[in-house]
Design an enzyme around this catalytic site. Structure first.
Site: not given
Ligand code: PEP
Length: 246
Positions: A8-10, A92, A94, A161, A167, A206, A227-228
């Site tokens: 997920n590049w957000k 999600h 967010e 999640e 993050g 993470s 994500g990241g």
């Molecule tokens: C996400 O936003 O779905 C996520 C898992 O982010 P990160 O891997 O950066 O924690």
């Protein structure tokens, strides 16, 4: 069941970022798992062009409940499919936090995704306050209302999640992940019946190359939503490799 590594590049990425996808395809030409990147909407069609003929699949990060209409700034599931997406992330944390998305809205979006032929990747997870209050499983059970009761194994993915792990560099313990995923499979079976056995349950929060292996060894963890670490081909490629080897 084919496991799934989803990135997920957000709200990150411009045309220059497509080189990361090209590097990922070169590094993982035929992984044993499915490999998906969900870029911002502006890049879905361009990433689909880059990914054509490769093992990389493309997804959206949200969709509207309607096919078309007067909804400025929104994108429908049919539009995502037309742009080359095969799946869409829904609910999600967010979006739940930034846009007040409810389980009922996510449910309606999942139906819209199915109508357009997209796999719905429905996200659920507890906040830190809920974890500390000992209500994690109650929260997970309540969020199952996001999932249409007639979902199929092929059309649904669930991403667990924990909001406090996204993050932050913090992750639940392996036992905590195992507890939630086993509970999730059981509740999903109550909700959608036998199809639940084939639904991919992803862990997200993470995930990095350094912790992917131990997370993928947990029963009922069928992949990750990342994500990241999905922004860099080297990191996401290492996670894809760990899932392929699991
Ligand atoms: C996400 O936003 O779905 C996520 C898992 O982010 P990160 O891997 O950066 O924690």
């Amino acid at each position: 069941m084919r496991k799934l590594a989803a990135g997920n590049w957000k709200m990150n990425g411009t045309g220059a970022s497509l080189s990361e996808a090209q590097a990922l395809i070169a590094a993982q030409p035929s992984p044993a798992c499915e490999m998906l990147l969900c870029p911002p909407a502006t890049l879905v069609a361009r990433l689909a062009d880059v990914a054509r003929g490769s093992a990389l699949m493309v997804g959206g990060q949200d969709c509207h409940t309607n096919d078309t209409g007067a909804h400025t700034g929104d994108i429908s599931a049919a539009m995502l499919a037309d742009a080359g997406a095969t799946s869409v992330i829904l609910g999600h944390s967010e979006r739940r936090a930034d846009h007040g998305e409810t389980d009922a809205l996510v449910h309606a979006k999942a139906l819209a995704a199915r109508k357009a032929g997209l796999v719905a990747i429905v996200c659920i997870g507890e906040t830190l306050a809920e974890r500390d209050a000992g209500t994690t499983l109650d929260v997970i059970a309540a969020q199952m209302a996001s999932v249409p009761e007639d979902s199929t194994a092929a059309g649904l993915v669930i991403a667990y999640e924990p909001v406090w792990a996204i993050g932050t560099g913090r992750t639940p313990t392996i036992d905590q992940i195992a507890e939630v995923h086993a509970f999730l499979r059981a509740r999903l079976t109550e909700r959608i019946g036998a199809a639940a056995a084939g639904v991919r349950l992803l862990y997200g929060g993470s995930v990095k190359p350094s912790n992917a292996g131990e997370i993928f060894a947990v029963p009922h963890v069928d992949g990750a939503l990342v994500g990241g670490a999905s922004l860099k081909a080297a990191d996401f490629g290492a996670i894809v490799a760990a899932l392929s080897a699991s």
